[in-house]
Each structure stands twice: as C-alpha cells, then as structure tokens.
Scaffold this motif. Structure first.
Motif, mmCIF file in Angstrom:
data_model
loop_
_atom_site.group_PDB
_atom_site.id
_atom_site.type_symbol
_atom_site.label_atom_id
_atom_site.label_comp_id
_atom_site.label_asym_id
_atom_site.label_seq_id
_atom_site.Cartn_x
_atom_site.Cartn_y
_atom_site.Cartn_z
ATOM 1 N N ILE A 1 -1.688 12.250 -2.393
ATOM 2 C CA ILE A 1 -2.646 11.709 -3.274
ATOM 3 C C ILE A 1 -3.870 12.660 -3.342
ATOM 4 C CG2 ILE A 1 -3.934 10.526 -1.227
ATOM 5 C CD1 ILE A 1 -4.570 8.109 -3.506
ATOM 6 N N SER A 2 -4.452 12.799 -4.596
ATOM 7 C CA SER A 2 -5.486 13.805 -4.767
ATOM 8 C C SER A 2 -6.448 13.156 -5.872
ATOM 9 C CB SER A 2 -4.980 15.024 -5.094
ATOM 10 O OG SER A 2 -4.314 15.242 -6.196
ATOM 11 N N ARG A 3 -7.709 13.566 -5.828
ATOM 12 C CA ARG A 3 -8.584 13.134 -7.075
ATOM 13 C C ARG A 3 -9.287 14.530 -7.568
ATOM 14 N NH1 ARG A 3 -12.194 8.796 -4.606
ATOM 15 N NH2 ARG A 3 -13.122 8.995 -6.457
ATOM 16 N N ASP A 4 -9.605 14.247 -8.904
ATOM 17 C CA ASP A 4 -10.472 15.379 -9.572
ATOM 18 C C ASP A 4 -11.819 14.437 -10.114
ATOM 19 O OD1 ASP A 4 -11.826 17.086 -11.275
ATOM 20 O OD2 ASP A 4 -10.150 18.045 -11.943
ATOM 21 N N ASN A 5 -12.713 14.639 -9.253
ATOM 22 C CA ASN A 5 -14.069 13.760 -9.875
ATOM 23 C C ASN A 5 -14.660 14.333 -11.068
ATOM 24 O OD1 ASN A 5 -13.736 12.138 -7.613
ATOM 25 N ND2 ASN A 5 -15.389 13.074 -6.262
ATOM 26 N N ALA A 6 -14.408 15.411 -11.463
ATOM 27 C CA ALA A 6 -14.982 15.975 -12.550
ATOM 28 C C ALA A 6 -14.111 15.318 -13.782
ATOM 29 C CB ALA A 6 -14.815 17.565 -12.758
ATOM 30 N N LYS A 7 -12.818 14.953 -13.447
ATOM 31 C CA LYS A 7 -12.016 14.277 -14.583
ATOM 32 C C LYS A 7 -11.817 12.868 -14.495
ATOM 33 C CE LYS A 7 -9.223 18.713 -15.440
ATOM 34 N NZ LYS A 7 -8.026 19.003 -15.461
ATOM 35 N N TYR B 1 -15.029 13.139 0.090
ATOM 36 C CA TYR B 1 -14.282 14.257 1.319
ATOM 37 C C TYR B 1 -12.859 14.257 1.145
ATOM 38 C CZ TYR B 1 -19.190 14.151 2.859
ATOM 39 O OH TYR B 1 -20.531 14.485 2.955
ATOM 40 N N GLY B 2 -12.211 13.693 0.351
ATOM 41 C CA GLY B 2 -10.758 13.602 0.118
ATOM 42 C C GLY B 2 -9.952 13.227 1.327
ATOM 43 N N LEU B 3 -10.572 12.425 2.197
ATOM 44 C CA LEU B 3 -9.849 11.877 3.330
ATOM 45 C C LEU B 3 -8.789 10.950 2.761
ATOM 46 C CD1 LEU B 3 -12.765 10.945 5.891
ATOM 47 C CD2 LEU B 3 -11.162 13.131 5.548
ATOM 48 N N THR B 4 -7.507 11.088 3.388
ATOM 49 C CA THR B 4 -6.371 10.626 2.635
ATOM 50 C C THR B 4 -5.859 9.493 3.878
ATOM 51 O OG1 THR B 4 -5.021 12.226 3.089
ATOM 52 C CG2 THR B 4 -5.953 12.084 0.951
ATOM 53 N N PHE C 1 0.837 -1.172 -0.025
ATOM 54 C CA PHE C 1 0.002 -0.146 -0.007
ATOM 55 C C PHE C 1 0.879 1.070 -0.174
ATOM 56 C CE2 PHE C 1 -3.221 2.817 1.093
ATOM 57 C CZ PHE C 1 -3.137 3.720 2.170
ATOM 58 N N VAL C 2 0.358 2.271 -0.883
ATOM 59 C CA VAL C 2 1.010 3.472 -0.780
ATOM 60 C C VAL C 2 0.308 4.543 -0.264
ATOM 61 C CG1 VAL C 2 2.271 5.313 -2.350
ATOM 62 C CG2 VAL C 2 2.475 2.981 -2.863
ATOM 63 N N ALA C 3 -0.885 4.831 -0.795
ATOM 64 C CA ALA C 3 -1.961 5.778 -0.461
ATOM 65 C C ALA C 3 -3.323 5.697 -0.941
ATOM 66 C CB ALA C 3 -1.342 7.342 -0.996
ATOM 67 N N GLY D 1 -16.977 2.330 -1.607
ATOM 68 C CA GLY D 1 -17.259 2.397 -0.388
ATOM 69 C C GLY D 1 -15.973 3.200 0.203
ATOM 70 N N ALA D 2 -15.475 2.899 1.425
ATOM 71 C CA ALA D 2 -14.428 3.453 2.041
ATOM 72 C C ALA D 2 -13.053 3.102 1.848
ATOM 73 C CB ALA D 2 -14.514 3.205 3.676
ATOM 74 N N ALA D 3 -12.281 4.144 1.692
ATOM 75 C CA ALA D 3 -10.806 4.002 1.486
ATOM 76 C C ALA D 3 -10.026 3.061 2.366
ATOM 77 C CB ALA D 3 -10.039 5.266 1.215
#
Length: 123
Positions: free
Chosen positions: A70-76, A55-58, A47-49, A101-103
């Motif tokens: 780690i980040s995300r763009d739900n629009a893309k 909600y962007g919980l990391t 596992f890395v991330a 579900g959950a990360a």
C-alpha cells in the motif's frame, strides 16, 4: 461531499499483478488514514492493508504480507494497492476507506468507503 473511487481491478492469472488506485475528493486527504478491504462472495469483509496519514506507516493482513504494497500520494489525493503474486483466494471486491486519525485494521472505524472494484484471479 466525500468521494472515494477505486479503479484498476480486473481479471488476472495466478501469479500475476494488479495495481489498484483509489482517488479521493471532498476531504483534506493528508489528514486521513487510508485502508484497503476486500469481500469475497459469501464471506465477510476483511482488512487487507492500511497506511497512515503522512509518515507512510503501513500494516498488512498476514494473508497478503510480502505480496501486496500500500502507498499513497498526498499530492494526487490517491492511495494505491500494488498486488503481486496473486492467488485465486485473492478474488474479491476491493474497497478503499478513509478515516481521520490513525490507521487501524477495523473496518468499523472508517468513515468513508468507495464503491469497490472487482478483482478476479484465475487458476
């Protein structure tokens, strides 16, 4: 058909940076937690991330905490892994994965996987 496609890998010197991307298709991206994992030659996948759906919980492995983001763009429909202060021990194939579900940090809990992108860090 769900597809995850990683990109952005390559060769970088120690201390350098890379930004990995993972483009998802065939799923409602905002309903899926996303994770990054890696596998070095002769070693098990680790596992890395991971990032939650909306909600962007990391969460991060201790080995990358403070260096990777780690980040995300739900629009893309895309998740990113910004890797800074790279070390030779970061050399591996990096995979993104998705689960509803959950990360979580266990790779066994993820339903979909990309083909991986190679990261090489030279000393």
């Amino acid at each position: 058909q769900v597809q995850l496609e990683e990109s952005g890998g390559g060769l970088v010197q120690t201390g350098g940076s890379l930004r990995l991307s993972c483009a998802a298709s065939g799923l409602i991206f905002s309903r899926y937690a996303m994770g990054w994992f890696r596998q070095a030659p002769g070693k098990e996948r680790e596992f890395v991330a991971a990032i939650s759906r909306s909600y962007g919980l990391t969460s991060y492995a201790d080995s990358v905490k403070g260096r990777f983001t780690i980040s995300r763009d739900n629009a893309k429909n895309t998740v990113y892994l910004q890797m800074n202060s790279l070390k030779p021990e970061d050399t591996a194939v990096y995979y993104c994965a998705a689960r509803p579900g959950a990360a979580v940090i266990s790779g066994a809990e993820y339903d979909y996987w990309g083909q991986g992108t190679q990261v090489n860090v030279s000393s």
